[in-house]
Design a protein around this motif. Structure first.
Motif, PDB file in Angstrom:
ATOM      1  N   ILE A  26      49.623  49.613   5.012  1.00 42.04           N
ATOM      2  CA  ILE A  26      49.318  49.191   6.371  1.00 42.04           C
ATOM      3  C   ILE A  26      47.812  49.098   6.514  1.00 42.04           C
ATOM      4  N   PRO A  27      47.319  48.311   7.429  1.00 39.00           N
ATOM      5  CA  PRO A  27      48.065  47.564   8.425  1.00 39.00           C
ATOM      6  C   PRO A  27      48.712  46.308   7.844  1.00 39.00           C
ATOM      7  N   VAL A  28      49.783  45.899   8.511  1.00 40.95           N
ATOM      8  CA  VAL A  28      50.400  44.600   8.283  1.00 40.95           C
ATOM      9  C   VAL A  28      50.084  43.803   9.538  1.00 40.95           C
ATOM     10  N   ILE A  29      49.379  42.698   9.359  1.00 38.00           N
ATOM     11  CA  ILE A  29      48.934  41.891  10.496  1.00 38.00           C
ATOM     12  C   ILE A  29      49.603  40.526  10.415  1.00 38.00           C
ATOM     13  N   VAL A  30      50.322  40.179  11.485  1.00 42.34           N
ATOM     14  CA  VAL A  30      50.995  38.884  11.554  1.00 42.34           C
ATOM     15  C   VAL A  30      50.199  38.005  12.513  1.00 42.34           C
ATOM     16  N   LEU A  31      49.714  36.885  11.988  1.00 46.53           N
ATOM     17  CA  LEU A  31      48.912  35.952  12.778  1.00 46.53           C
ATOM     18  C   LEU A  31      49.821  34.997  13.543  1.00 46.53           C
ATOM     19  N   PRO A  32      49.290  34.367  14.581  1.00 47.38           N
ATOM     20  CA  PRO A  32      50.106  33.448  15.394  1.00 47.38           C
ATOM     21  C   PRO A  32      50.763  32.327  14.591  1.00 47.38           C
ATOM     22  N   ASP A  33      50.133  31.909  13.493  1.00 47.85           N
ATOM     23  CA  ASP A  33      50.716  30.822  12.685  1.00 47.85           C
ATOM     24  C   ASP A  33      51.756  31.324  11.690  1.00 47.85           C
ATOM     25  N   GLY A  34      52.027  32.646  11.724  1.00 47.11           N
ATOM     26  CA  GLY A  34      53.021  33.224  10.825  1.00 47.11           C
ATOM     27  C   GLY A  34      52.438  33.790   9.551  1.00 47.11           C
ATOM     28  N   ALA A  35      51.152  33.556   9.293  1.00 49.67           N
ATOM     29  CA  ALA A  35      50.507  34.114   8.100  1.00 49.67           C
ATOM     30  C   ALA A  35      50.493  35.639   8.219  1.00 49.67           C
ATOM     31  N   VAL A  36      50.568  36.299   7.067  1.00 50.16           N
ATOM     32  CA  VAL A  36      50.620  37.758   7.037  1.00 50.16           C
ATOM     33  C   VAL A  36      49.463  38.286   6.190  1.00 50.16           C
ATOM     34  N   LEU A  37      48.782  39.288   6.722  1.00 55.57           N
ATOM     35  CA  LEU A  37      47.740  39.995   5.983  1.00 55.57           C
ATOM     36  C   LEU A  37      48.209  41.427   5.793  1.00 55.57           C
ATOM     37  N   VAL A  38      48.104  41.939   4.569  1.00 55.22           N
ATOM     38  CA  VAL A  38      48.476  43.324   4.299  1.00 55.22           C
ATOM     39  C   VAL A  38      47.224  44.058   3.828  1.00 55.22           C
ATOM     40  N   GLU A  39      46.832  45.060   4.596  1.00 54.82           N
ATOM     41  CA  GLU A  39      45.674  45.890   4.290  1.00 54.82           C
ATOM     42  C   GLU A  39      44.429  45.024   4.011  1.00 54.82           C
ATOM     43  N   PRO A  40      44.112  44.100   4.941  1.00 53.39           N
ATOM     44  CA  PRO A  40      42.985  43.200   4.685  1.00 53.39           C
ATOM     45  C   PRO A  40      41.633  43.897   4.859  1.00 53.39           C
ATOM     46  N   THR A  41      40.637  43.380   4.155  1.00 52.27           N
ATOM     47  CA  THR A  41      39.265  43.812   4.403  1.00 52.27           C
ATOM     48  C   THR A  41      38.819  43.187   5.720  1.00 52.27           C
ATOM     49  N   THR A  42      37.708  43.648   6.242  1.00 51.17           N
ATOM     50  CA  THR A  42      37.172  43.063   7.474  1.00 51.17           C
ATOM     51  C   THR A  42      36.858  41.588   7.248  1.00 51.17           C
ATOM     52  N   THR A  43      36.315  41.247   6.084  1.00 53.35           N
ATOM     53  CA  THR A  43      35.996  39.854   5.764  1.00 53.35           C
ATOM     54  C   THR A  43      37.261  38.998   5.736  1.00 53.35           C
ATOM     55  N   GLN A  44      38.314  39.490   5.109  1.00 57.19           N
ATOM     56  CA  GLN A  44      39.572  38.738   5.049  1.00 57.19           C
ATOM     57  C   GLN A  44      40.151  38.538   6.453  1.00 57.19           C
ATOM     58  N   LEU A  45      40.070  39.574   7.275  1.00 60.04           N
ATOM     59  CA  LEU A  45      40.570  39.478   8.639  1.00 60.04           C
ATOM     60  C   LEU A  45      39.774  38.444   9.425  1.00 60.04           C
ATOM     61  N   ALA A  46      38.453  38.505   9.330  1.00 57.59           N
ATOM     62  CA  ALA A  46      37.597  37.566  10.049  1.00 57.59           C
ATOM     63  C   ALA A  46      37.873  36.131   9.615  1.00 57.59           C
ATOM     64  N   GLN A  47      38.006  35.901   8.321  1.00 65.28           N
ATOM     65  CA  GLN A  47      38.281  34.547   7.818  1.00 65.28           C
ATOM     66  C   GLN A  47      39.625  34.036   8.321  1.00 65.28           C
ATOM     67  N   ALA A  48      40.635  34.892   8.348  1.00 66.26           N
ATOM     68  CA  ALA A  48      41.965  34.483   8.781  1.00 66.26           C
ATOM     69  C   ALA A  48      41.977  34.168  10.276  1.00 66.26           C
ATOM     70  N   ILE A  49      41.256  34.938  11.064  1.00 63.74           N
ATOM     71  CA  ILE A  49      41.218  34.743  12.510  1.00 63.74           C
ATOM     72  C   ILE A  49      40.471  33.451  12.864  1.00 63.74           C
ATOM     73  N   LYS A  50      39.447  33.137  12.102  1.00 71.32           N
ATOM     74  CA  LYS A  50      38.603  31.977  12.422  1.00 71.32           C
ATOM     75  C   LYS A  50      39.170  30.673  11.910  1.00 71.32           C
ATOM     76  N   ARG A  51      40.317  30.710  11.227  1.00 67.37           N
ATOM     77  CA  ARG A  51      40.954  29.477  10.734  1.00 67.37           C
ATOM     78  C   ARG A  51      41.374  28.592  11.876  1.00 67.37           C
TER      79      ARG A  51
END
Length: 79
Positions: free
Chosen positions: A54-79
């Motif tokens: 954890i965390p398991v983060i489900v984005l509005p587009d259905g993409a899933v992040l598992v235990e992301p770094t801050t950089t990975q989270l930021a990149q996924a959110i800004k897509r």
């Protein structure tokens, strides 16, 4: 845009870091506590393909992040 769903636990450092980043950047999200909710824990494991990280983060587009770094989270959110 649908809201992000974050499956995590209060004791989890990576979860606290992800939540802090989301709040700091004013990104709305739903916080689901997997420690006290067996159904939520099972759902998070299912979403993560069997992983128990954890965390398991489900984005509005259905993409899933598992235990992301801050950089990975930021990149996924800004897509």
């Amino acid at each position: 845009m649908s809201e992000i769903v974050l499956y995590g636990a209060d004791w989890c450092g990576d979860c606290r870091r992800a939540k802090a980043w989301l709040r700091e950047h004013e990104v709305p999200f739903t916080d689901v506590d997997v420690e006290h909710d067996d159904a939520a824990r099972d759902k998070a494991i299912e979403i993560a393909g069997g992983r128990k990280n954890i965390p398991v983060i489900v984005l509005p587009d259905g993409a899933v992040l598992v235990e992301p770094t801050t950089t990975q989270l930021a990149q996924a959110i800004k897509r």
